[in-house]
Scaffold this motif. Sequence first.
Motif, PDB file in Angstrom:
ATOM      1  N   ARG A   8      43.825  19.036  -0.452  1.00  0.00           N
ATOM      2  CA  ARG A   8      42.647  19.668  -1.034  1.00  0.00           C
ATOM      3  C   ARG A   8      42.050  20.637  -0.033  1.00  0.00           C
ATOM      4  N   ILE A   9      41.625  21.750  -0.531  1.00  0.00           N
ATOM      5  CA  ILE A   9      41.132  22.795   0.357  1.00  0.00           C
ATOM      6  C   ILE A   9      39.707  23.143  -0.027  1.00  0.00           C
ATOM      7  N   ARG A  10      38.845  23.129   0.944  1.00  0.00           N
ATOM      8  CA  ARG A  10      37.452  23.459   0.701  1.00  0.00           C
ATOM      9  C   ARG A  10      37.338  24.927   0.311  1.00  0.00           C
ATOM     10  N   ILE A 100      39.608  30.503  -3.765  1.00  0.00           N
ATOM     11  CA  ILE A 100      39.351  30.069  -5.138  1.00  0.00           C
ATOM     12  C   ILE A 100      39.098  28.570  -5.220  1.00  0.00           C
ATOM     13  N   GLY A 101      39.832  27.797  -4.441  1.00  0.00           N
ATOM     14  CA  GLY A 101      39.733  26.346  -4.503  1.00  0.00           C
ATOM     15  C   GLY A 101      40.841  25.758  -5.357  1.00  0.00           C
ATOM     16  N   VAL A 102      41.357  24.618  -4.943  1.00  0.00           N
ATOM     17  CA  VAL A 102      42.500  24.009  -5.622  1.00  0.00           C
ATOM     18  C   VAL A 102      42.164  23.620  -7.058  1.00  0.00           C
ATOM     19  N   GLN A 103      41.032  22.948  -7.252  1.00  0.00           N
ATOM     20  CA  GLN A 103      40.694  22.468  -8.592  1.00  0.00           C
ATOM     21  C   GLN A 103      40.535  23.627  -9.578  1.00  0.00           C
ATOM     22  N   ARG A 104      39.894  24.685  -9.136  1.00  0.00           N
ATOM     23  CA  ARG A 104      39.721  25.840 -10.015  1.00  0.00           C
ATOM     24  C   ARG A 104      41.064  26.507 -10.297  1.00  0.00           C
ATOM     25  N   ALA A 105      41.930  26.567  -9.296  1.00  0.00           N
ATOM     26  CA  ALA A 105      43.254  27.161  -9.489  1.00  0.00           C
ATOM     27  C   ALA A 105      44.059  26.373 -10.521  1.00  0.00           C
ATOM     28  N   VAL A 106      43.958  25.053 -10.478  1.00  0.00           N
ATOM     29  CA  VAL A 106      44.663  24.218 -11.456  1.00  0.00           C
ATOM     30  C   VAL A 106      44.133  24.485 -12.862  1.00  0.00           C
ATOM     31  N   ARG A 107      42.812  24.621 -12.995  1.00  0.00           N
ATOM     32  CA  ARG A 107      42.232  24.921 -14.317  1.00  0.00           C
ATOM     33  C   ARG A 107      42.705  26.283 -14.822  1.00  0.00           C
ATOM     34  N   ILE A 108      42.788  27.252 -13.924  1.00  0.00           N
ATOM     35  CA  ILE A 108      43.277  28.582 -14.310  1.00  0.00           C
ATOM     36  C   ILE A 108      44.714  28.487 -14.815  1.00  0.00           C
ATOM     37  N   TYR A 109      45.527  27.721 -14.099  1.00  0.00           N
ATOM     38  CA  TYR A 109      46.932  27.574 -14.501  1.00  0.00           C
ATOM     39  C   TYR A 109      47.050  27.007 -15.913  1.00  0.00           C
ATOM     40  N   PHE A 110      46.351  25.907 -16.181  1.00  0.00           N
ATOM     41  CA  PHE A 110      46.462  25.280 -17.500  1.00  0.00           C
ATOM     42  C   PHE A 110      45.898  26.181 -18.599  1.00  0.00           C
ATOM     43  N   ALA A 111      44.824  26.901 -18.314  1.00  0.00           N
ATOM     44  CA  ALA A 111      44.254  27.817 -19.313  1.00  0.00           C
ATOM     45  C   ALA A 111      45.259  28.913 -19.667  1.00  0.00           C
TER      46      ALA A 111
END
Length: 321
Positions: A8-10, A100-111
Amino acid sequence: MRPSPDVRIRVQRDVGEGPRSALAGLHRLDHAGTYLPTFAWGALVVASGISALWSPWLLVGLAINALTVFGGFVLNTVVDIRSDLRNAKKRYMTDALRSIGVQRAVRIYFAEQVSAIAIAMTAAVALDRPFIVGATILAIAANWAYSAPPFRMKSRIIIGPLCMGIKSGLAPGLIAMSTVPDTQFNAAASVLLFGLTLSTASRGVWHSIPDLHADQASGIHTIAVRHGAVRAAQGAVLATAIGCGLNLAACIWLMGWWGLVACTGMVITIYHRYRVGSLADESAIIDHMNEPRSEVINARWNRATYSILCVASLGHLVIPG
């Protein structure tokens, strides 16, 4: 998909770096021009005439390919963050992920992947071709299987490159072919799909060579890690040559003498790789491939493979060979 705590990256933003540049880096949009021919070649090869290319559904196919391929880059960066941090050439991607942050990047990918499926379903209904949805799901599944757990195919010796061939060669070609209203899909197009899938798979082997030490440190067992740079280079040359032979036969079958033009970039790629693969020392191969000039030449002719194929296909539609 929830990343483990150690990756996880801050969220942090560098001075002067905005969200647009971070998103572009995460999606590797600096390579957008390189991938456009990859997204379009399938439509150009099977189009029955130049008028078929005026269909708006061609743009739909390009959009689906862009969402699945560039979205796959986002997924790959999230999963490979630890090994990419050891690779100076990939620092811009890890910097973008930090921003961007890991969690946001994952949400972007799924969207993006949900959007690709929704667009494919719309095209499938309008064109009465359910196969479009199947090809889109194949692209998404291949990207996930290549990068993400539990499959993580990129760390498998043979399956990894084949998975790359599917996600970057077969699937984009199928999507583009299936979104052209008036197509001439035949056995020659099938041979070309197979040949380009094999040629693209060889890139997976080839690109694993300069990353050998970083992958080895991260426990990623690519062909280069398992068998060494020399044998990996020789295998990539052989796969490229076989793929080029299939592509040449299919292109001549489809386009006549334009087929000779279509395969020019592939032949030069074989020549360049053969020269590098003929080096007997592993360190010499890795050092040569990491030289800026060698990287430029390799990238140039990788791009030319699909670009020249697109130009030849257009030429055949305008002036049949």
